[in-house]
Design an enzyme around this catalytic site. Structure first.
Site, PDB file in Angstrom:
ATOM      1  N   ASP A   1       5.227  -6.287   9.960  1.00 15.17           N
ATOM      2  CA  ASP A   1       5.884  -5.470  10.105  1.00 15.17           C
ATOM      3  C   ASP A   1       5.982  -6.423  11.286  1.00 15.17           C
ATOM      4  OD1 ASP A   1       6.658  -3.744   8.869  1.00 15.17           O
ATOM      5  OD2 ASP A   1       6.393  -2.224   9.935  1.00 15.17           O
TER       6      ASP A   1
ATOM      7  N   THR B   1      -1.302   7.767  -0.302  1.00 14.50           N
ATOM      8  CA  THR B   1      -3.197   7.716  -1.527  1.00 14.50           C
ATOM      9  C   THR B   1      -3.275   5.806  -0.763  1.00 14.50           C
ATOM     10  OG1 THR B   1      -1.980   6.006  -2.770  1.00 14.50           O
ATOM     11  CG2 THR B   1      -1.625   8.246  -3.292  1.00 14.50           C
TER      12      THR B   1
ATOM     13  N   ARG C   1       0.814  -1.132  -0.057  1.00 12.82           N
ATOM     14  CA  ARG C   1       0.221   0.266   0.081  1.00 12.82           C
ATOM     15  C   ARG C   1       0.430   0.905   0.288  1.00 12.82           C
ATOM     16  NH1 ARG C   1      -4.622   0.443   4.459  1.00 12.82           N
ATOM     17  NH2 ARG C   1      -2.835   0.571   5.875  1.00 12.82           N
TER      18      ARG C   1
ATOM     19  N   ASP D   1       0.556  -3.081  12.440  1.00 17.08           N
ATOM     20  CA  ASP D   1       1.381  -3.460  10.849  1.00 17.08           C
ATOM     21  C   ASP D   1       1.447  -4.547  10.867  1.00 17.08           C
ATOM     22  OD1 ASP D   1       2.773  -3.772   8.789  1.00 17.08           O
ATOM     23  OD2 ASP D   1       2.588  -2.052   7.928  1.00 17.08           O
TER      24      ASP D   1
END
Ligand code: PRP
Ligand code: URA
Length: 209
Positions: A203, A108, A104, A200
């Protein structure tokens, strides 16, 4: 919603709660993601077609059901989907594995493809797309678009946590796709992270920041 399946098994819910905890470290996080994938896979694969085969037990010959058709294709969305692959191949060791690389854009929030390699031919296989997170839905829609462009027809998607926005977009764009969700969370924040979510996923699985 037709073709949307919410997991309600207490083991799945318990393990998702452990994933959310910020003190859960990489090792345990990885193990939990794999275990949840096994449990969700058990639910998601309950409609695999069976055929009767003849076998001989030590006692006598008999006809007994086995999974029929072409081998399953498992397609993790890189990176975080990789954490779920072993969970599904534990259940179906003969599954073929394809990969779709998407990230991603941080500004945006739109997905960018950087890799796509799928088992060939794909059209006669049941395809299971794996990604722990369904946020805006952009990555999942792009992944299913690629698979359909390559001829994929029977597609299931598995997400450990989903936001209502992403679920709505994926279901509206691809109503034929069966969607399996471990837990439906409240909303997205201004950075398109799922709240409460787990942070995340990539991660946390790979120990990066
Ligand atoms: C995460 C996640 C999904 C995507 C979900 O991946 O694993 O693929 O975001 O977001 P969306 O529904 O808004 O598209 P990310 O892009 O962070 O890449 P990574 O797995 O390589 O960290
Ligand atoms: N991707 C993640 O890993 N987490 C989110 O909350 C949203 C997208």
């Amino acid at each position: 919603m037709e073709n949307v399946f919410m997991m309600d098994h207490p083991l799945i819910q318990h393990k998702i709660s452990m994933l959310r905890m910020k003190e859960t470290g990489t090792n345990e996080f990885r193990r939990l993601v794999e275990e949840i994938a096994v449990l969700m896979g058990y639910e998601a694969l309950r409609d695999l077609p069976l055929e009767e085969v003849e076998v001989e037990t030590p006692i006598e010959a008999c006809s007994t059901p086995m999974i029929s058709g072409k081998k399953l294709a498992v397609v993790p969305v890189l990176r975080a989907g990789l954490g779920m692959v072993n969970g599904i191949t534990t259940l179906v060791p003969s599954a073929k594995v394809g990969h779709i690389g998407l990230y991603r854009d941080p500004k945006t929030h739109k997905p960018h493809e950087y890799y796509c390699k799928l088992p060939d031919p794909i059209d006669q296989r049941t395809i299971v797309v794996l990604d722990p997170m369904l946020a805006t839905g952009g990555s999942a829609v792009a992944a299913v678009d690629f698979i359909k462009q390559h001829g994929g027809k029977r597609i299931k998607c598995m997400f450990i946590i989903a936001a209502p926005e992403g679920l709505e977009l994926l279901h509206r764009t691809h109503p034929d796709v069966q969607i399996y969700v471990g837990h439906l969370d409240r909303e997205l924040n201004e950075h398109a992270y799922i709240c409460p979510g787990l942070g995340d996923a990539g991660d946390r699985i790979f120990g990066t920041k």
